[in-house]
Each structure stands twice: as C-alpha cells, then as structure tokens.
Write a protein that holds these residues in place. Structure first.
Motif, PDB file in Angstrom:
ATOM      1  N   PHE A  15       0.832  -1.205   0.000  1.00  0.00           N
ATOM      2  CA  PHE A  15       0.000   0.000   0.000  1.00  0.00           C
ATOM      3  C   PHE A  15       0.868   1.256   0.000  1.00  0.00           C
ATOM      4  O   PHE A  15       0.583   2.232  -0.694  1.00  0.00           O
ATOM      5  CB  PHE A  15      -0.922   0.016   1.219  1.00  0.00           C
ATOM      6  N   VAL A  16       1.936   1.234   0.807  1.00  0.00           N
ATOM      7  CA  VAL A  16       2.834   2.385   0.867  1.00  0.00           C
ATOM      8  C   VAL A  16       3.498   2.624  -0.489  1.00  0.00           C
ATOM      9  O   VAL A  16       3.585   3.756  -0.967  1.00  0.00           O
ATOM     10  CB  VAL A  16       3.904   2.180   1.955  1.00  0.00           C
ATOM     11  N   GLY A  17       3.953   1.558  -1.115  1.00  0.00           N
ATOM     12  CA  GLY A  17       4.572   1.692  -2.429  1.00  0.00           C
ATOM     13  C   GLY A  17       3.606   2.223  -3.469  1.00  0.00           C
ATOM     14  O   GLY A  17       3.964   3.062  -4.306  1.00  0.00           O
ATOM     15  N   GLY A  18       2.381   1.760  -3.401  1.00  0.00           N
ATOM     16  CA  GLY A  18       1.377   2.231  -4.345  1.00  0.00           C
ATOM     17  C   GLY A  18       1.015   3.686  -4.163  1.00  0.00           C
ATOM     18  O   GLY A  18       0.465   4.326  -5.073  1.00  0.00           O
ATOM     19  N   SER A  19       1.328   4.242  -2.989  1.00  0.00           N
ATOM     20  CA  SER A  19       0.986   5.640  -2.725  1.00  0.00           C
ATOM     21  C   SER A  19       1.874   6.618  -3.485  1.00  0.00           C
ATOM     22  O   SER A  19       1.534   7.803  -3.583  1.00  0.00           O
ATOM     23  CB  SER A  19       1.103   5.932  -1.221  1.00  0.00           C
ATOM     24  N   ALA A  40      -6.937  12.601  10.184  1.00  0.00           N
ATOM     25  CA  ALA A  40      -8.194  12.679  10.930  1.00  0.00           C
ATOM     26  C   ALA A  40      -9.138  11.554  10.519  1.00  0.00           C
ATOM     27  O   ALA A  40      -9.732  10.876  11.367  1.00  0.00           O
ATOM     28  CB  ALA A  40      -8.849  14.039  10.707  1.00  0.00           C
ATOM     29  N   LEU A  41      -9.274  11.352   9.223  1.00  0.00           N
ATOM     30  CA  LEU A  41     -10.128  10.271   8.737  1.00  0.00           C
ATOM     31  C   LEU A  41      -9.576   8.910   9.149  1.00  0.00           C
ATOM     32  O   LEU A  41     -10.328   8.030   9.579  1.00  0.00           O
ATOM     33  CB  LEU A  41     -10.261  10.350   7.213  1.00  0.00           C
ATOM     34  N   ALA A  42      -8.267   8.740   9.039  1.00  0.00           N
ATOM     35  CA  ALA A  42      -7.654   7.467   9.417  1.00  0.00           C
ATOM     36  C   ALA A  42      -7.873   7.185  10.893  1.00  0.00           C
ATOM     37  O   ALA A  42      -8.202   6.048  11.284  1.00  0.00           O
ATOM     38  CB  ALA A  42      -6.163   7.495   9.100  1.00  0.00           C
ATOM     39  N   CYS A  43      -7.709   8.202  11.737  1.00  0.00           N
ATOM     40  CA  CYS A  43      -7.904   8.023  13.167  1.00  0.00           C
ATOM     41  C   CYS A  43      -9.346   7.621  13.471  1.00  0.00           C
ATOM     42  O   CYS A  43      -9.598   6.723  14.281  1.00  0.00           O
ATOM     43  CB  CYS A  43      -7.547   9.312  13.910  1.00  0.00           C
ATOM     44  N   LEU A  44     -10.288   8.261  12.803  1.00  0.00           N
ATOM     45  CA  LEU A  44     -11.703   7.928  12.999  1.00  0.00           C
ATOM     46  C   LEU A  44     -11.968   6.477  12.618  1.00  0.00           C
ATOM     47  O   LEU A  44     -12.651   5.734  13.346  1.00  0.00           O
ATOM     48  CB  LEU A  44     -12.572   8.874  12.173  1.00  0.00           C
ATOM     49  N   LEU A 213      -8.256  10.324   0.173  1.00  0.00           N
ATOM     50  CA  LEU A 213      -9.016   9.178   0.693  1.00  0.00           C
ATOM     51  C   LEU A 213      -8.192   7.897   0.629  1.00  0.00           C
ATOM     52  O   LEU A 213      -8.196   7.100   1.571  1.00  0.00           O
ATOM     53  CB  LEU A 213     -10.316   9.012  -0.100  1.00  0.00           C
ATOM     54  N   TYR A 214      -7.488   7.703  -0.477  1.00  0.00           N
ATOM     55  CA  TYR A 214      -6.641   6.511  -0.592  1.00  0.00           C
ATOM     56  C   TYR A 214      -5.548   6.528   0.469  1.00  0.00           C
ATOM     57  O   TYR A 214      -5.282   5.508   1.122  1.00  0.00           O
ATOM     58  CB  TYR A 214      -6.017   6.427  -1.983  1.00  0.00           C
ATOM     59  N   LEU A 215      -4.916   7.687   0.652  1.00  0.00           N
ATOM     60  CA  LEU A 215      -3.854   7.784   1.647  1.00  0.00           C
ATOM     61  C   LEU A 215      -4.402   7.550   3.054  1.00  0.00           C
ATOM     62  O   LEU A 215      -3.741   6.911   3.880  1.00  0.00           O
ATOM     63  CB  LEU A 215      -3.196   9.163   1.574  1.00  0.00           C
ATOM     64  N   ALA A 216      -5.591   8.055   3.327  1.00  0.00           N
ATOM     65  CA  ALA A 216      -6.168   7.909   4.658  1.00  0.00           C
ATOM     66  C   ALA A 216      -6.556   6.460   4.956  1.00  0.00           C
ATOM     67  O   ALA A 216      -6.257   5.933   6.033  1.00  0.00           O
ATOM     68  CB  ALA A 216      -7.387   8.814   4.801  1.00  0.00           C
ATOM     69  N   VAL A 217      -7.221   5.823   4.008  1.00  0.00           N
ATOM     70  CA  VAL A 217      -7.753   4.481   4.250  1.00  0.00           C
ATOM     71  C   VAL A 217      -6.670   3.414   4.089  1.00  0.00           C
ATOM     72  O   VAL A 217      -6.368   2.649   5.016  1.00  0.00           O
ATOM     73  CB  VAL A 217      -8.941   4.192   3.312  1.00  0.00           C
ATOM     74  N   ALA A 218      -6.075   3.351   2.899  1.00  0.00           N
ATOM     75  CA  ALA A 218      -5.154   2.255   2.605  1.00  0.00           C
ATOM     76  C   ALA A 218      -3.771   2.467   3.202  1.00  0.00           C
ATOM     77  O   ALA A 218      -3.202   1.576   3.847  1.00  0.00           O
ATOM     78  CB  ALA A 218      -5.042   2.058   1.087  1.00  0.00           C
ATOM     79  N   THR A 220      -2.729   4.678   5.498  1.00  0.00           N
ATOM     80  CA  THR A 220      -2.630   5.027   6.914  1.00  0.00           C
ATOM     81  C   THR A 220      -3.384   4.027   7.783  1.00  0.00           C
ATOM     82  O   THR A 220      -2.769   3.226   8.488  1.00  0.00           O
ATOM     83  CB  THR A 220      -3.150   6.454   7.163  1.00  0.00           C
ATOM     84  N   ALA A 221      -4.708   4.045   7.760  1.00  0.00           N
ATOM     85  CA  ALA A 221      -5.482   3.191   8.664  1.00  0.00           C
ATOM     86  C   ALA A 221      -5.135   1.708   8.486  1.00  0.00           C
ATOM     87  O   ALA A 221      -4.828   1.008   9.447  1.00  0.00           O
ATOM     88  CB  ALA A 221      -6.974   3.424   8.437  1.00  0.00           C
ATOM     89  N   VAL A 222      -5.171   1.237   7.262  1.00  0.00           N
ATOM     90  CA  VAL A 222      -4.909  -0.183   7.017  1.00  0.00           C
ATOM     91  C   VAL A 222      -3.423  -0.513   7.108  1.00  0.00           C
ATOM     92  O   VAL A 222      -3.019  -1.452   7.799  1.00  0.00           O
ATOM     93  CB  VAL A 222      -5.469  -0.597   5.639  1.00  0.00           C
ATOM     94  N   ALA A 223      -2.594   0.274   6.430  1.00  0.00           N
ATOM     95  CA  ALA A 223      -1.164  -0.036   6.380  1.00  0.00           C
ATOM     96  C   ALA A 223      -0.501   0.079   7.751  1.00  0.00           C
ATOM     97  O   ALA A 223       0.356  -0.743   8.102  1.00  0.00           O
ATOM     98  CB  ALA A 223      -0.456   0.875   5.376  1.00  0.00           C
ATOM     99  N   PHE A 224      -0.864   1.091   8.533  1.00  0.00           N
ATOM    100  CA  PHE A 224      -0.290   1.222   9.875  1.00  0.00           C
ATOM    101  C   PHE A 224      -0.598  -0.013  10.711  1.00  0.00           C
ATOM    102  O   PHE A 224       0.275  -0.558  11.393  1.00  0.00           O
ATOM    103  CB  PHE A 224      -0.854   2.458  10.590  1.00  0.00           C
ATOM    104  N   LEU A 225      -1.857  -0.433  10.686  1.00  0.00           N
ATOM    105  CA  LEU A 225      -2.275  -1.579  11.489  1.00  0.00           C
ATOM    106  C   LEU A 225      -1.574  -2.853  11.040  1.00  0.00           C
ATOM    107  O   LEU A 225      -1.089  -3.646  11.859  1.00  0.00           O
ATOM    108  CB  LEU A 225      -3.794  -1.740  11.392  1.00  0.00           C
ATOM    109  N   LEU A 226      -1.493  -3.051   9.732  1.00  0.00           N
ATOM    110  CA  LEU A 226      -0.808  -4.227   9.206  1.00  0.00           C
ATOM    111  C   LEU A 226       0.676  -4.208   9.559  1.00  0.00           C
ATOM    112  O   LEU A 226       1.254  -5.226   9.969  1.00  0.00           O
ATOM    113  CB  LEU A 226      -0.983  -4.291   7.686  1.00  0.00           C
TER     114      LEU A 226
END
Length: 299
Positions: A15-19, A40-44, A213-218, A220-226
C-alpha cells in the motif's frame, strides 16, 4: 514462522509503495491541510475498528507520551516535510534509495531495543534487500541539500518503526496507530492553519480528495495496522526486510497506471529483494517474541 504477520507486513508496504503514484496528484494541493484531513479520517476509522472489535485503547502514561510523540514527529511530520523539500533538490530515485536503506538500520537497531543482538543472517538479508531495492529504484541526481533531505528521510522512516517498539507491548498495533494519527492531526492541523490558512481545504479539487481518501484508508489506517502487527509478531529486524516490497509495489503500480514496463535491471532488483526476503525471513532470532492474539480479529 507463521505466514500471517509476513503477509500483513508485505501488504502494508505494498500500500505504501502504491501511494507514490497517488501522491503525485497532490503536488499542487495544500500539503499540510491534506495531511491533517488524511490522518483525521484514518484516526476515525481506527477508533471505529477498535469499537467494533472491542479492542481497548489505553491512555499513554509517563515516557509513553514521548515514544508516541517521537513516532509522530519523526515518522509522520518530519518525514513528510523531508519528502516535499527533498523533491525540490533531488530526483525521486534519490529519496527512494534513502528509504531502501532502512532494512539495514532496522535489522541492526531493532533487536537492541528488544534486549538482544542482531542476527547475522538477518543483517545479511537486509543488505541484499537494500541492494535489490536500489536496483528497482535506480540512482538519481541531487545537490547537497537534496542529499541532506534524503538522509533525514532515511532516519525518519526507520524511527517510525524503532520508536514504536517500546510501546507496542502495552498499546498494541491498534493503540499505537490511533495515538500516532490523532497526534498527527494536531501537528499538521496547526501547521496548515498557520501556513496555508483556514480556508485551504476549500481549494482542494476532486482528484485531491480521491488521493487523500486513498492515503487515509489504505496507506494510513490499514497499512499502519498491518505494519505494526507485523513488527509485533516477528520483530522490527525481520519486519524491516519487508520494506523492500514498497519500491516493487511502486514500480508495478506505475506500470498498471499506464507507465512504461520496468527495465530489465528493475526485474533483477525484484529478484534480488525476493532472495533477501527468503534468506532473512527463515532465520531464527536470538529471542523470539511471544505471539499475541490476532490484532485484526479484535483481540
């Protein structure tokens, strides 16, 4: 070693590479404001996930505040600033090569934070992965200022992982991600208000919003957790090898979005990264970490 944490780390880096290609659409956008909205969106989303999975979010205490603030300031704030200013003095490949050196630092420094020495085989694998990533990225030109920003980028990328190690035990991947993102909202938000003005968000276009939106969801929120799940399960030394997936993902994403096919040397680099991953991810570490319950299952 179980496959789940390796796949989690690899997916996060993909995901990071795709960004890389997506971030290009934000070149003319108010960067600090976009970053504040992104986090903010990622945190939510992360808080919603915590509630849905009944994962407790603990308040930091004592020195934990400093570790988490360090993750945010170095790994998010300064890292993004370094990328922006570095791009003015260096070709993208220079910054990419700087990030590609991160596996070596994580392989050497990560185990020290866990109380044991680095595994020689993992260190060797980190060198191989870095070499492969450099082949994928290529070499570029830079002036002295660009080289300095590249060094800052390298250090900050490594600190994003290393500074999280002491707090992952108590807060877990989800807790660290939540605290890092809300702190980022504050830092980027204040910076955006001061330098870009309170109406900066109104200057965003449709493609800016989609990229954000892509940066927030994929990314940040998803990639950080993974990513932090991977670091928790297999340790920062071996997890660092998976950062070699990011430049591969960037190259393949660029091709998928209409760019030219990778050159033969890029394919050699991809194969080299694969060899490094095979060598390092099958190595035994001096002290294995206990395996917590799966984070993504809401434990």
């Amino acid at each position: 070693m179980k496959a789940f944490p390796i796949l989690a780390g690899a997916a996060g880096m993909a995901f990071v590479g795709g960004s890389v290609a997506v971030s290009g659409h934000l070149a003319d956008a108010p960067n600090l404001t976009v970053q504040a909205l992104r986090y903010a969106l990622a945190c939510l989303l992360l808080i919603v996930w915590a509630r849905a999975t009944r994962t407790p979010l603990r308040r930091p205490r004592g020195a934990e505040w400093l570790w988490l603030l360090g993750v945010t300031v170095a790994g998010l704030l300064i890292f993004n600033i370094a990328l922006v200013h570095g791009a003015e003095h260096a070709e993208p490949a220079v910054l990419g090569v700087a990030v590609a050196c991160v596996p070596i630092l994580l392989a050497a420094g990560g185990p020290l934070l866990q109380g044991h020495g680095a595994a020689p085989r993992v260190l060797l694998a980190a060198v191989v992965v870095t070499l492969g990533a450099v082949l994928v990225e290529g070499l570029g030109r830079a002036d002295t200022t660009g080289v300095l920003w590249a060094v800052v980028t390298f250090v900050c990328e490594a600190l994003f992982t290393l500074l999280a190690v002491p707090v992952l035990g108590r807060h877990g991947p989800l807790g660290v991600s939540v605290h890092a993102t809300w702190m980022a909202v504050v830092l980027f938000g204040v910076g955006g208000l001061v330098t870009e003005g309170p109406a900066a968000a109104l200057r965003l276009h449709g493609d800016d919003v989609l990229a954000g939106l892509y940066l927030a969801v994929a990314v940040t929120a998803v990639a950080f957790l993974l990513w932090y799940t991977c670091v928790t399960r297999i340790g920062p030394g071996r997890a660092g090898l998976l950062t070699g997936v990011a430049p591969i993902s960037a190259a393949l994403t660029g091709m998928a979005l209409g760019g030219p096919a990778p050159r033969p040397l890029v394919w050699v680099g991809i194969a080299t990264v694969a060899v490094g991953l095979a060598v390092g991810l099958t190595a035994r570490t001096p002290a294995a970490e206990p395996e917590p319950a799966p984070v993504l299952a809401g434990a």
